[in-house]
Design a protein around this motif. Sequence first.
Motif, short mmCIF file in Angstrom:
data_model
loop_
_atom_site.label_atom_id
_atom_site.label_comp_id
_atom_site.label_asym_id
_atom_site.label_seq_id
_atom_site.Cartn_x
_atom_site.Cartn_y
_atom_site.Cartn_z
N ARG A 1 -11.11 7.42 -23.90
CA ARG A 1 -11.35 8.83 -23.62
C ARG A 1 -10.72 9.74 -24.67
NH1 ARG A 1 -11.01 9.61 -16.98
NH2 ARG A 1 -12.97 8.47 -16.55
N LYS B 1 -13.06 8.54 -28.64
CA LYS B 1 -14.44 8.13 -28.40
C LYS B 1 -15.10 7.53 -29.63
CE LYS B 1 -15.40 11.41 -24.63
NZ LYS B 1 -14.00 11.84 -24.44
N VAL C 1 -16.79 7.22 -22.93
CA VAL C 1 -17.53 7.94 -23.97
C VAL C 1 -18.51 8.94 -23.37
CG1 VAL C 1 -19.08 7.72 -25.95
CG2 VAL C 1 -17.26 6.03 -25.58
#
Length: 211
Positions: free
Chosen positions: A115, A118, A184
Amino acid sequence: MMAQGSTAAQGPASPGKTPRTARGRETLRRLLDAAAAEFGESGFHDASISGITRRAGTALGSFYTYFDSKDAIFMALVRDMSSRVASASRAAIREGSTGLTLEREAFTGFLAFVREHKEVYRIIDEAEFANPASYRTHYEAIAALITARLEAGAAQGLLRPGDAEVRAWALMGMNVFLGLRYGVWDGERPIEDIAAVAGDMLGNGLAVGPR
């Protein structure tokens, strides 16, 4: 779920160009971080050395102090990303955790890393074509680490005995796609919720009733 331990077989710089000072290591880190942004946004073919040095705030000469080419820094970046993912997973594992608890905690560390970074997915995916050897090494090293963990869990009586290598690749595949979907594409759902669902499936399977 990426694994405990480092997957980097060698240092991040090109052979013979490892920095020997704290300042050199800082410059190398800036170049790698800039390369992650450059390759992550532009892709391998459109990324440029000048774009990397501009992002890093370094002179072109500094780049060649540590890397021979764009290919070289890309290979180094894949190794570096593998190592950082592994470190993030390892850091999330609490002391004394074993078996499925350890796997769940490692997954939470991996998903949290995704997170925040990405670009790791695009970089690793492009390695399949830009540098197939580093792409394969990335996944084989991770699978080996997970295999070792599963074998240790079975030896301790915490996991059912079985083909740990096949299980490791299956587990890694699940984690990779959970990272894509919930790291993502969408980072809103609480990580612990996702880890709980995945952990329940690992622990209890999908079948109804006794096996």
